[in-house]
Design an enzyme around this catalytic site. Structure first.
Site: not given
Ligand code: AMP
Length: 336
Positions: A109, A200, A203
């Site tokens: 990050k 990955k 956003k």
């Molecule tokens: P975040 O909004 O980044 O906190 O992500 C929320 C959830 O989505 C977490 O459990 C992450 O592990 C999952 N997540 C985020 N990006 C990905 C991705 N590209 N592939 C699979 N899971 C994801």
């Protein structure tokens, strides 16, 4: 928890929040807590602070739009419950710096790359909150004495830290205050960006063509899939993440969406002999899956006071447990 840093994308959906919906659909008597991690969201700089309030409510709308039922799960803002921050402090007093240093999320990050010798440059600019956010995450989990935590693969490391902190606390005070939470990984592997399979789907990707959002219109989905990086083999489409990462990413998306095995998807796509037909099929599958959430989202986002009400009710229920746990922690530690 999911961060309110923007609309949900396919990675969030297949990697985490659709499992949350599945848990709501189970007919068992379970307590479900699904938080919008707004305290985590501020660990990455927010250029548009005035938009933050809207982003937080959009996250609630996104959760409800995919079918999470606020009557079966407590949906709330993390910041509505001050005990998260308080337990974070307690845990941070014995969270080892060396352990946090090994986590990969804060490095990626802050765009830090490890050298061949394992050293990092420019760490002096990394903010304390970002470095220490896994401890807050542990507090988010332990505050509800959670037994199962449904997350994407990228969060497995943080769950290990959570178990270590829980175990150390229990040992230190010779009392089993916290159960050791199990990681519940979604069946879908990590979803990668459509235009750079080295990272990955996220956003915060500067190239937004690589990200399929749950409320993208069918035309936007078609446009992004059309541009998705693949390769020059067109006589057959099959799963081979090493040699054909782009095609494999698209197959992984279909497999996750349709809840089919990779080999079943390979059979379904065996008929396609050119990229256009294959990509049209991917688009069709995604458009169909995301149709209902998109329509629901468009309705929900019109009614901000309803979203606020759902959040307040969720927070009020979650607070009862949060207060109880923190009380027990304080008594155990000698604060009471
Ligand atoms: P975040 O909004 O980044 O906190 O992500 C929320 C959830 O989505 C977490 O459990 C992450 O592990 C999952 N997540 C985020 N990006 C990905 C991705 N590209 N592939 C699979 N899971 C994801």
């Amino acid at each position: 928890m999911v961060q309110p840093t923007g609309k949900f994308h396919l990675g969030n959906y297949l990697g985490a929040v659709r499992v949350w919906k599945d848990l709501c659909d189970l007919k068992t008597n379970q307590n479900l807590y699904f938080g919008v991690a707004d305290l985590h969201a501020i660990t990455i700089p927010k250029p548009d602070a005035s938009n933050f309030k809207q982003l937080r409510l959009e996250a609630i709308a996104s959760l409800l739009s995919i079918g999470i039922d606020p009557l079966k799960a407590h949906v709330f803002f993390q910041s509505s419950i001050p005990q998260h921050a308080e337990l974070n402090w307690m845990l941070s007093t014995f969270a080892p710096m060396g352990y946090l240093n090994r986590m990969t999320q804060w490095k990626s990050k802050s765009n830090l790359k490890e050298s061949d010798e394992g050293t990092l440059d420019n760490t002096s600019n990394v903010k304390l909150g970002l470095f220490a956010y896994p401890v807050l995450q542990a507090a988010d989990i332990l505050l509800y004495k959670s037994t199962h935590v449904p997350v994407g693969e990228d969060q497995s490391q943080h769950l290990e830290l959570t178990r270590t902190l829980a175990e150390n606390f229990n040992k230190m005070y010779k009392k089993r205050v916290f159960p050791l939470p199990k990681t519940m990984l979604a069946p879908t592997k990590k979803i990668l960006s459509l235009n750079s399979v080295a990272k990955k789907m996220s956003k915060s990707d500067p190239n937004q063509n690589g990200v399929v959002y749950l409320n993208d219109s069918p035309e936007e989905i078609a446009r992004k899939i059309k541009k998705a990086v693949t390769d020059n083999i067109s006589e057959a489409f099959y799963y081979d993440p090493i040699n054909r990462p782009g095609v494999s990413n698209l197959i992984n998306m279909i497999s996750g969406t349709q809840r089919k095995s990779i080999s079943a998807v390979e059979k379904d796509i065996a008929q396609y002999k050119n990229h256009q037909d294959f990509k049209n099929y991917v688009t069709e599958v995604l458009v169909e899956e995301l149709k209902e959430p998109r329509l629901k989202y468009d309705n929900l986002i019109q009614d901000l006071s309803y979203l606020e009400k759902v959040q307040q009710e969720g927070a009020s229920k979650a607070s009862e447990v949060a207060e109880q746990t923190l009380d027990e922690v304080k008594t155990t530690m000698g604060f009471k």
